[in-house]
Write a protein that holds these residues in place. Structure first.
Motif, PDB file in Angstrom:
ATOM      1  N   SER A  13      15.596  41.757  27.204  1.00 48.19           N
ATOM      2  CA  SER A  13      15.749  40.311  27.398  1.00 48.19           C
ATOM      3  C   SER A  13      16.251  39.659  26.118  1.00 48.19           C
ATOM      4  O   SER A  13      17.069  38.742  26.175  1.00 48.19           O
ATOM      5  CB  SER A  13      14.408  39.715  27.824  1.00 48.19           C
ATOM      6  OG  SER A  13      13.613  39.458  26.683  1.00 48.19           O
ATOM      7  N   LEU A  41      19.931  40.186  25.948  1.00 43.68           N
ATOM      8  CA  LEU A  41      20.650  39.292  26.866  1.00 43.68           C
ATOM      9  C   LEU A  41      20.718  37.879  26.316  1.00 43.68           C
ATOM     10  O   LEU A  41      21.756  37.213  26.425  1.00 43.68           O
ATOM     11  CB  LEU A  41      19.957  39.286  28.228  1.00 43.68           C
ATOM     12  CG  LEU A  41      20.355  40.426  29.174  1.00 43.68           C
ATOM     13  CD1 LEU A  41      19.636  40.280  30.501  1.00 43.68           C
ATOM     14  CD2 LEU A  41      21.853  40.429  29.391  1.00 43.68           C
ATOM     15  N   GLU A  42      19.606  37.420  25.721  1.00 47.77           N
ATOM     16  CA  GLU A  42      19.604  36.052  25.173  1.00 47.77           C
ATOM     17  C   GLU A  42      20.618  35.918  24.064  1.00 47.77           C
ATOM     18  O   GLU A  42      21.367  34.927  23.991  1.00 47.77           O
ATOM     19  CB  GLU A  42      18.201  35.722  24.660  1.00 47.77           C
ATOM     20  CG  GLU A  42      17.283  35.245  25.753  1.00 47.77           C
ATOM     21  CD  GLU A  42      16.141  34.415  25.205  1.00 47.77           C
ATOM     22  OE1 GLU A  42      16.065  34.304  23.967  1.00 47.77           O
ATOM     23  OE2 GLU A  42      15.367  33.891  25.999  1.00 47.77           O
ATOM     24  N   TRP A  58      23.255  37.770  23.564  1.00 50.01           N
ATOM     25  CA  TRP A  58      24.574  37.880  24.195  1.00 50.01           C
ATOM     26  C   TRP A  58      24.988  36.537  24.796  1.00 50.01           C
ATOM     27  O   TRP A  58      26.101  36.040  24.572  1.00 50.01           O
ATOM     28  CB  TRP A  58      24.487  38.990  25.247  1.00 50.01           C
ATOM     29  CG  TRP A  58      25.651  39.136  26.169  1.00 50.01           C
ATOM     30  CD1 TRP A  58      25.624  39.048  27.522  1.00 50.01           C
ATOM     31  CD2 TRP A  58      27.008  39.399  25.809  1.00 50.01           C
ATOM     32  NE1 TRP A  58      26.877  39.250  28.033  1.00 50.01           N
ATOM     33  CE2 TRP A  58      27.745  39.461  26.991  1.00 50.01           C
ATOM     34  CE3 TRP A  58      27.659  39.571  24.589  1.00 50.01           C
ATOM     35  CZ2 TRP A  58      29.113  39.698  27.028  1.00 50.01           C
ATOM     36  CZ3 TRP A  58      29.019  39.816  24.616  1.00 50.01           C
ATOM     37  CH2 TRP A  58      29.734  39.885  25.822  1.00 50.01           C
ATOM     38  N   ALA A  59      24.111  35.898  25.547  1.00 50.14           N
ATOM     39  CA  ALA A  59      24.413  34.599  26.159  1.00 50.14           C
ATOM     40  C   ALA A  59      24.654  33.546  25.092  1.00 50.14           C
ATOM     41  O   ALA A  59      25.591  32.739  25.192  1.00 50.14           O
ATOM     42  CB  ALA A  59      23.266  34.179  27.071  1.00 50.14           C
ATOM     43  N   TYR A 106      30.316  31.433  31.443  1.00 52.31           N
ATOM     44  CA  TYR A 106      29.806  32.788  31.570  1.00 52.31           C
ATOM     45  C   TYR A 106      28.513  32.955  30.773  1.00 52.31           C
ATOM     46  O   TYR A 106      27.528  33.537  31.258  1.00 52.31           O
ATOM     47  CB  TYR A 106      30.871  33.775  31.086  1.00 52.31           C
ATOM     48  CG  TYR A 106      30.943  34.993  31.945  1.00 52.31           C
ATOM     49  CD1 TYR A 106      31.202  34.866  33.306  1.00 52.31           C
ATOM     50  CD2 TYR A 106      30.742  36.246  31.420  1.00 52.31           C
ATOM     51  CE1 TYR A 106      31.251  35.972  34.108  1.00 52.31           C
ATOM     52  CE2 TYR A 106      30.794  37.364  32.223  1.00 52.31           C
ATOM     53  CZ  TYR A 106      31.046  37.226  33.574  1.00 52.31           C
ATOM     54  OH  TYR A 106      31.083  38.312  34.365  1.00 52.31           O
ATOM     55  N   GLY A 107      28.522  32.399  29.572  1.00 51.20           N
ATOM     56  CA  GLY A 107      27.315  32.452  28.757  1.00 51.20           C
ATOM     57  C   GLY A 107      26.144  31.768  29.437  1.00 51.20           C
ATOM     58  O   GLY A 107      25.013  32.277  29.462  1.00 51.20           O
ATOM     59  N   TRP A 118      24.653  33.919  32.139  1.00 55.97           N
ATOM     60  CA  TRP A 118      23.762  34.950  31.606  1.00 55.97           C
ATOM     61  C   TRP A 118      22.439  34.349  31.179  1.00 55.97           C
ATOM     62  O   TRP A 118      21.367  34.918  31.419  1.00 55.97           O
ATOM     63  CB  TRP A 118      24.400  35.657  30.404  1.00 55.97           C
ATOM     64  CG  TRP A 118      25.410  36.701  30.786  1.00 55.97           C
ATOM     65  CD1 TRP A 118      26.762  36.579  30.700  1.00 55.97           C
ATOM     66  CD2 TRP A 118      25.149  37.985  31.331  1.00 55.97           C
ATOM     67  NE1 TRP A 118      27.356  37.707  31.160  1.00 55.97           N
ATOM     68  CE2 TRP A 118      26.398  38.609  31.551  1.00 55.97           C
ATOM     69  CE3 TRP A 118      23.981  38.683  31.674  1.00 55.97           C
ATOM     70  CZ2 TRP A 118      26.517  39.881  32.077  1.00 55.97           C
ATOM     71  CZ3 TRP A 118      24.111  39.957  32.190  1.00 55.97           C
ATOM     72  CH2 TRP A 118      25.368  40.547  32.390  1.00 55.97           C
ATOM     73  N   GLY A 142      19.333  33.653  33.624  1.00 60.99           N
ATOM     74  CA  GLY A 142      18.429  34.677  34.117  1.00 60.99           C
ATOM     75  C   GLY A 142      17.014  34.550  33.558  1.00 60.99           C
ATOM     76  O   GLY A 142      16.081  35.049  34.150  1.00 60.99           O
ATOM     77  N   VAL A 175      18.539  39.317  34.837  1.00 57.59           N
ATOM     78  CA  VAL A 175      19.893  39.015  35.278  1.00 57.59           C
ATOM     79  C   VAL A 175      19.813  38.262  36.589  1.00 57.59           C
ATOM     80  O   VAL A 175      19.264  38.752  37.565  1.00 57.59           O
ATOM     81  CB  VAL A 175      20.698  40.319  35.457  1.00 57.59           C
ATOM     82  CG1 VAL A 175      22.064  39.995  36.034  1.00 57.59           C
ATOM     83  CG2 VAL A 175      20.835  41.024  34.131  1.00 57.59           C
ATOM     84  N   LEU A 189      25.416  34.656  38.106  1.00 52.35           N
ATOM     85  CA  LEU A 189      26.563  35.420  37.584  1.00 52.35           C
ATOM     86  C   LEU A 189      27.751  35.348  38.534  1.00 52.35           C
ATOM     87  O   LEU A 189      28.897  35.210  38.103  1.00 52.35           O
ATOM     88  CB  LEU A 189      26.152  36.880  37.392  1.00 52.35           C
ATOM     89  CG  LEU A 189      25.601  37.221  36.014  1.00 52.35           C
ATOM     90  CD1 LEU A 189      25.352  38.709  35.912  1.00 52.35           C
ATOM     91  CD2 LEU A 189      26.581  36.775  34.946  1.00 52.35           C
TER      92      LEU A 189
END
Lengths: 98, 431
Positions: free
Chosen positions: B2, B5-6, B8-9, B53-54, B57, B60, B64, B69
């Motif tokens: 997680s 992912l954070e 990345w977003a 896109y960010g 993400w 979620g 996800v 998405l």
């Protein structure tokens, strides 16, 4: 404050500044085409804001709003373009006294 | 997972925002509407795409969110599909409405293609003069036709020979004579006249061997040459429009671009093609067999009248030089019905029996159609330049199959009767 929250706050700041810049171009012109381009860019900024609000609050509906704007936002630009082309090609209006 | 992912977003959102910020900066700082449009649409799409896109993400909340998405992906796809349409429409409108182009722009590839109306800075303050009739055609980009005028009062044709004429607006020193003559002829015959300003950009597209600077330089050169071609075409078109608006002629002008073979169908179905002399299909100066008239004749574009000067015609030479097309010379002249008051001298550039028989037959055919045609002595194959000059002196126009006859390399060195006539005659009719 997590990394994501910092990023979202920074993004809000940058997009807000951008909106100011685009608004300046919209008011300043100088040509009608510039204003139309600024209007088009405002649509993109609206998408950005909607996405940012969705990310910040977790409200998924805002992403749908972004999708909606992306879907029909270009229609405004196309109709502005058509209007601009026709308006500039039409003969001048007659003065009342003539 | 997680945390990854954070991050990345967050990176996607921040990158998108930065790109949007750069686009807005470009919108302020760039110097003309076209550059601003370039900044706004390209960078704007990448920026908003990344941002959306960010956000998808980030929604979620550590996992996800598939629906978010999907919506985000759809959003980016639609941005990519619709944004080019919008920017194209805006750019075209900006060009047509006359938005200023900054001096940093090297080449204006649209010049001569799209009309440029006067630029309106503040409509309520400036009284603008606008063109009385927009010079280009609604909705057309590459190929376009425009009705100039079709007067009702002029409808009685004086001859049934020439009904449809085309004048090729190639530019060059003899274009004025050609346009003037074409309008006069169309008026006299009550013919429908089409002015075709056709550009063959072929040679400009070929990369040329330029020693210094390589490809970029040769591309720039090609752009410049194409620009010059279009400027010439636009000028010839404007000149023709100005002339045609003063004459009671049913005239149409159009601009087209492409290889000569694709342009030919535009000139099809006409009774005669009027072409200015001294110019080739790329709009460059050229001589005899490289000329546009010779090119068109070789492609079978029907009777072609090459105009060098618009003068009254008293004596016409019909020259049979032994090429296959020579058999059609008299029928071509008869089909056009030109030069009825002139004296036609029919002669051959060779003295073999076949050519002499051709001379007799073609003179007889012209006499049967009412021309004042007579047979003349042939020019010997080994005639000197002076003899040829003496024979062709005094002819105002010529009917012949080619602008130059080249049978061998050696022929390029001496002047034959065709070349001499092509250089001197005001009009040359090619089959």
């Amino acid at each position: 404050m997590s990394f994501l929250e910092i990023c979202i706050a920074l993004a809000f700041f940058i997009v807000g500044l951008s909106t100011g810049a685009v608004a300046w171009r919209l008011i300043r012109g100088p040509s009608t085409a510039d204003r139309a381009i600024a209007t088009d860019m405002l649509g993109l900024l609206a998408i950005c804001f909607a996405a940012l609000v969705a990310a910040a609050t977790g409200a998924r509906a805002y992403l749908d709003i972004a999708f909606g704007i992306a879907l029909i936002g270009f229609l405004a630009a196309v109709s502005f373009g058509g209007l601009l082309e026709r308006a500039s090609a039409s003969p001048p209006a007659q003065e009342p006294g003539e | 997972m997680s945390a990854f992912l954070e991050i990345w977003a967050g990176i996607a959102i921040l990158a998108g925002a930065i790109v949007v910020g750069i686009a807005a900066l470009g919108l302020i700082r760039l110097r003309d509407p076209f550059m601003r449009m370039h900044a706004a649409t390209k960078a704007g799409v990448v920026g908003s795409g990344c941002l959306v896109y960010g956000a998808a993400w980030a929604l979620g909340g550590g996992g996800v969110a598939l629906d978010a998405l999907i919506i985000g992906t759809l959003c980016v796809v639609f941005l990519l599909v619709t944004s080019p349409i919008a920017s194209h429409a805006l750019g075209r409108a900006a060009y047509v409405s006359g938005a200023p182009i900054a001096s940093a722009t090297v080449a204006d590839a649209l010049r001569g293609h799209l009309p440029r109306n006067l630029f309106d800075i503040a409509p309520q303050r400036t009284a603008r003069e606008r063109r009385a009739s927009p010079s280009t055609p609604a909705g057309a980009t590459i190929m376009s036709a425009q009705e100039i005028r079709a007067p009702q009062e002029y409808s009685a044709p004086q001859s049934d020979r020439l009904r449809v004429l085309t004048v090729w607006l190639a530019g060059g020193p003899h274009q004025d004579a050609a346009s003037e003559f074409a309008l006069g002829l169309a008026r006299a015959h009550g013919a429908k006249l089409t002015a075709l300003s056709a550009v063959d950009p072929g040679f400009a597209e070929r990369p040329q061997a330029v020693p210094v600077g390589g490809l970029a330089w040769s591309q720039w050169l090609g752009d410049r040459l194409r620009l010059q071609q279009r400027e010439r075409a636009a000028k010839a078109l404007a000149d023709f429009d100005a002339r045609a608006s003063q004459a009671p002629v049913d005239a149409v002008s159009r601009h087209a671009e492409g290889a000569l073979d694709t342009l030919l169908p535009l000139a099809a179905g006409n009774d005669m093609l009027i072409v200015p002399a001294g110019i080739d299909r790329f709009g460059r100066k050229a001589a005899d067999s490289d000329e546009l008239a010779a090119d068109l004749s070789a492609r079978g574009a029907g009777p072609i009248l090459r105009v060098q000067a618009a003068r009254p015609i008293r004596r016409v030479a019909l020259l049979i030089a032994g090429t296959p097309a020579c058999g059609r010379l008299a029928t071509t002249l008869a089909a056009t019905g030109l030069w009825r008051d002139a004296k036609i001298a029919v002669f051959a550039a060779r003295d073999d029996a076949q050519s002499l028989a051709g001379v007799t037959a073609q003179a007889a055919l012209l006499r049967a159609h009412g021309w004042d045609a007579s047979e003349a002595d042939p020019i010997a194959a080994d005639a000197t330049r002076e003899e040829i000059e003496r024979r062709i002196a005094g002819f105002d126009a010529a009917v012949m199959a080619a602008l130059a006859i080249r049978r061998s390399v050696l022929d390029a060195l001496r002047e034959d009767a065709n070349t001499a006539l092509a250089a001197r005659a005001s009009f040359v009719l090619l089959p």
